[in-house]
Design a protein around this motif. Structure first.
Motif, PDB file in Angstrom:
ATOM      1  N   CYS A  73      -3.540 -11.316  -4.533  1.00  0.00           N
ATOM      2  CA  CYS A  73      -2.868 -10.086  -4.951  1.00  0.00           C
ATOM      3  C   CYS A  73      -3.654  -8.880  -4.445  1.00  0.00           C
ATOM      4  O   CYS A  73      -4.746  -9.026  -3.890  1.00  0.00           O
ATOM      5  CB  CYS A  73      -2.741 -10.017  -6.476  1.00  0.00           C
ATOM      6  SG  CYS A  73      -4.305  -9.680  -7.333  1.00  0.00           S
ATOM      7  N   LEU A  74      -3.082  -7.697  -4.676  1.00  0.00           N
ATOM      8  CA  LEU A  74      -3.735  -6.439  -4.291  1.00  0.00           C
ATOM      9  C   LEU A  74      -3.908  -5.549  -5.517  1.00  0.00           C
ATOM     10  O   LEU A  74      -3.629  -4.352  -5.484  1.00  0.00           O
ATOM     11  CB  LEU A  74      -2.906  -5.724  -3.227  1.00  0.00           C
ATOM     12  CG  LEU A  74      -2.824  -6.419  -1.874  1.00  0.00           C
ATOM     13  CD1 LEU A  74      -1.876  -5.665  -0.944  1.00  0.00           C
ATOM     14  CD2 LEU A  74      -4.203  -6.544  -1.239  1.00  0.00           C
ATOM     15  N   THR A  75      -4.385  -6.151  -6.599  1.00  0.00           N
ATOM     16  CA  THR A  75      -4.533  -5.392  -7.844  1.00  0.00           C
ATOM     17  C   THR A  75      -5.945  -5.460  -8.428  1.00  0.00           C
ATOM     18  O   THR A  75      -6.187  -4.891  -9.484  1.00  0.00           O
ATOM     19  CB  THR A  75      -3.534  -5.896  -8.909  1.00  0.00           C
ATOM     20  OG1 THR A  75      -3.837  -7.262  -9.231  1.00  0.00           O
ATOM     21  CG2 THR A  75      -2.097  -5.798  -8.414  1.00  0.00           C
ATOM     22  N   VAL A  76      -6.862  -6.151  -7.768  1.00  0.00           N
ATOM     23  CA  VAL A  76      -8.200  -6.356  -8.349  1.00  0.00           C
ATOM     24  C   VAL A  76      -8.922  -5.029  -8.557  1.00  0.00           C
ATOM     25  O   VAL A  76      -9.436  -4.748  -9.652  1.00  0.00           O
ATOM     26  CB  VAL A  76      -9.031  -7.306  -7.468  1.00  0.00           C
ATOM     27  CG1 VAL A  76     -10.480  -7.362  -7.976  1.00  0.00           C
ATOM     28  CG2 VAL A  76      -8.425  -8.704  -7.470  1.00  0.00           C
ATOM     29  N   LEU A  77      -8.968  -4.195  -7.532  1.00  0.00           N
ATOM     30  CA  LEU A  77      -9.675  -2.917  -7.666  1.00  0.00           C
ATOM     31  C   LEU A  77      -8.906  -1.936  -8.547  1.00  0.00           C
ATOM     32  O   LEU A  77      -9.510  -1.152  -9.283  1.00  0.00           O
ATOM     33  CB  LEU A  77      -9.938  -2.314  -6.294  1.00  0.00           C
ATOM     34  CG  LEU A  77     -10.988  -3.043  -5.455  1.00  0.00           C
ATOM     35  CD1 LEU A  77     -11.115  -2.421  -4.072  1.00  0.00           C
ATOM     36  CD2 LEU A  77     -12.343  -3.053  -6.161  1.00  0.00           C
ATOM     37  N   PRO A 152      -8.643   1.541   0.852  1.00  0.00           N
ATOM     38  CA  PRO A 152      -8.753   2.773   0.064  1.00  0.00           C
ATOM     39  C   PRO A 152      -7.419   3.482  -0.161  1.00  0.00           C
ATOM     40  O   PRO A 152      -7.212   4.074  -1.224  1.00  0.00           O
ATOM     41  CB  PRO A 152      -9.703   3.644   0.887  1.00  0.00           C
ATOM     42  CG  PRO A 152      -9.752   3.038   2.237  1.00  0.00           C
ATOM     43  CD  PRO A 152      -9.496   1.575   2.055  1.00  0.00           C
ATOM     44  N   LEU A 153      -6.522   3.425   0.798  1.00  0.00           N
ATOM     45  CA  LEU A 153      -5.230   4.076   0.622  1.00  0.00           C
ATOM     46  C   LEU A 153      -4.403   3.382  -0.445  1.00  0.00           C
ATOM     47  O   LEU A 153      -3.717   4.024  -1.249  1.00  0.00           O
ATOM     48  CB  LEU A 153      -4.481   4.098   1.961  1.00  0.00           C
ATOM     49  CG  LEU A 153      -3.321   5.075   2.117  1.00  0.00           C
ATOM     50  CD1 LEU A 153      -3.736   6.502   1.779  1.00  0.00           C
ATOM     51  CD2 LEU A 153      -2.776   5.000   3.545  1.00  0.00           C
ATOM     52  N   THR A 154      -4.481   2.049  -0.493  1.00  0.00           N
ATOM     53  CA  THR A 154      -3.770   1.292  -1.518  1.00  0.00           C
ATOM     54  C   THR A 154      -4.366   1.551  -2.895  1.00  0.00           C
ATOM     55  O   THR A 154      -3.636   1.732  -3.883  1.00  0.00           O
ATOM     56  CB  THR A 154      -3.810  -0.209  -1.195  1.00  0.00           C
ATOM     57  OG1 THR A 154      -3.181  -0.427   0.069  1.00  0.00           O
ATOM     58  CG2 THR A 154      -3.098  -1.016  -2.257  1.00  0.00           C
ATOM     59  N   PRO A 205      -5.380  -5.446   3.564  1.00  0.00           N
ATOM     60  CA  PRO A 205      -4.024  -4.882   3.613  1.00  0.00           C
ATOM     61  C   PRO A 205      -4.054  -3.457   3.063  1.00  0.00           C
ATOM     62  O   PRO A 205      -4.553  -3.215   1.971  1.00  0.00           O
ATOM     63  CB  PRO A 205      -3.225  -5.816   2.690  1.00  0.00           C
ATOM     64  CG  PRO A 205      -4.026  -7.090   2.643  1.00  0.00           C
ATOM     65  CD  PRO A 205      -5.445  -6.627   2.708  1.00  0.00           C
ATOM     66  N   ASP A 206      -3.548  -2.529   3.833  1.00  0.00           N
ATOM     67  CA  ASP A 206      -3.622  -1.126   3.423  1.00  0.00           C
ATOM     68  C   ASP A 206      -2.579  -0.331   4.202  1.00  0.00           C
ATOM     69  O   ASP A 206      -2.083  -0.765   5.238  1.00  0.00           O
ATOM     70  CB  ASP A 206      -5.019  -0.560   3.714  1.00  0.00           C
ATOM     71  CG  ASP A 206      -5.337   0.682   2.893  1.00  0.00           C
ATOM     72  OD1 ASP A 206      -4.879   0.752   1.734  1.00  0.00           O
ATOM     73  OD2 ASP A 206      -6.050   1.561   3.392  1.00  0.00           O
ATOM     74  N   GLY A 207      -2.245   0.806   3.695  1.00  0.00           N
ATOM     75  CA  GLY A 207      -1.477   1.740   4.494  1.00  0.00           C
ATOM     76  C   GLY A 207      -0.034   1.378   4.727  1.00  0.00           C
ATOM     77  O   GLY A 207       0.509   1.633   5.803  1.00  0.00           O
TER      78      GLY A 207
END
Length: 346
Positions: A73-77, A152-154, A205-207
């Motif tokens: 996933c992309l929710t850890v940070l 960083p953008l995400t 994955p970003d942007g």
């Protein structure tokens, strides 16, 4: 035959000669079939390091991909920084529910104990487990270990919401720079911890905003690129940038940041992308994860994969995260296609 999968992958990433074009996914690899075969299903494997590692290994040991990629996933940070997260289900990824800094960056800062917060310790422990199981110390072949992490953008858009980001790029550019400053430092600290624990490469994955064409070139140049360059300079290992959408017009600029590779989705023309990035970065992609891998047949996968190889990808991979309901046979077809392509060339 590939003699050493880790060496082959890292050679490809650095633009060195390879035994064969590597086949892997630099985006998420958890599927329902692999969950059932390992007993490591979502959502538990998002928060349990042993299950996270078991499901990640299955992408190589069962599906045949030539790298191990985690988490899913992309929710850890985002969660670490205070966002509420819905953890999803067996076939739905976690998603961000709240945006605690939607009023601005006044109280935003890098936590002193960042690496001890949220699910970061889970991912770092999973990294150590996977490094021990893929490093050749057990007598098994060496497998490259790819850690995934939001860019960083995400992180910014999770903390403050996309609509605010878009408004602030026009009305409050100082807000944008303040957010990007802090979010970049968060990403650097976490990325280096992943490398310290044994990751071989970082996939970021970003942007998605860049690929959506909602971002003016001037904003990309002034408010994103400097932070990407800083991240690439300060992170102690190879970084892969993954961009969703049609990012073709921005590839030349992005390739100058210092990323070892850029991962593209199927909307991007491979030949045009290769020309845009020149020799500054390697190109990864871009078999369609939905049209082909999810809904196609193994023969459909092979046909598209061989076209990607013909067009010149440096690493053959899905164009984005593998959908949880993707058939196992279709994932296996990626490596089969690569092997057939080399045989047909001889």
């Amino acid at each position: 035959m590939v003699q050493n999968l880790r060496k082959n992958f890292l050679d490809a990433l650095h633009g060195n000669p390879v035994d064969r074009t590597p086949v892997c996914s630099v985006t998420q690899t958890g599927t329902v079939e692999l969950m059932d075969l390992t007993g490591a299903a979502w959502p538990a494997s998002h928060s349990d390091p042993e299950k996270m590692a078991a499901l990640a290994l299955a992408g190589h040991e069962i599906a045949g991909l030539e790298a191990v990629r985690y988490p899913y996933c992309l929710t850890v940070l985002a969660e670490t920084m205070g966002c509420s997260v819905r953890m999803g289900t067996k076939d739905i990824q976690p998603s961000v529910l709240s945006h605690p800094f939607s009023e601005g960056p006044d109280k935003l800062k890098v936590p002193e104990t960042l690496l001890e917060k949220g699910r970061i310790p889970t991912v770092l422990k999973a990294t150590e487990i996977l490094a021990a199981r893929t490093g050749g110390k057990t007598g098994k072949e060496e497998i490259p270990l790819i850690a995934g992490m939001e860019g960083p953008l995400t992180v910014f858009t999770h903390l403050a919401e996309v609509k605010n980001y878009l408004i602030w790029t026009i009305k409050k550019p100082d807000y944008v720079n303040a957010f990007m400053e802090t979010c970049t430092e968060i990403c650097i600290e976490y990325a280096n911890a992943l490398f310290d624990c044994g990751a071989d490469a970082l996939s970021m994955p970003d942007g998605g905003i860049i690929g959506s064409r909602m971002m003016p070139p001037s904003v990309l140049e002034n408010s994103v690129i400097p932070f990407y360059k800083r991240l690439c300079k300060k992170v102690k290992g190879p970084v892969i940038l993954h961009i969703c959408g049609d990012v073709g017009d921005s590839l030349g600029t992005l390739s100058e940041c210092g990323f070892e590779a850029i991962s593209i989705e199927e909307k991007v023309n491979i030949k045009a992308a290769k020309e845009a990035i020149g020799g500054r970065a390697r190109l990864i992609g871009n078999v369609s994860p939905s049209r082909t891998l999810l809904f196609g047949t193994p023969e459909d996968v092979k046909a598209e994969a061989k076209q990607c190889l013909f067009d010149g990808v440096d690493i053959l991979a899905p164009g984005c995260g593998i959908a949880p309901r993707t058939p196992l046979a279709n994932i296996k077809a990626l490596v089969e296609a690569r092997d057939e392509w080399y045989e047909e060339k001889e």
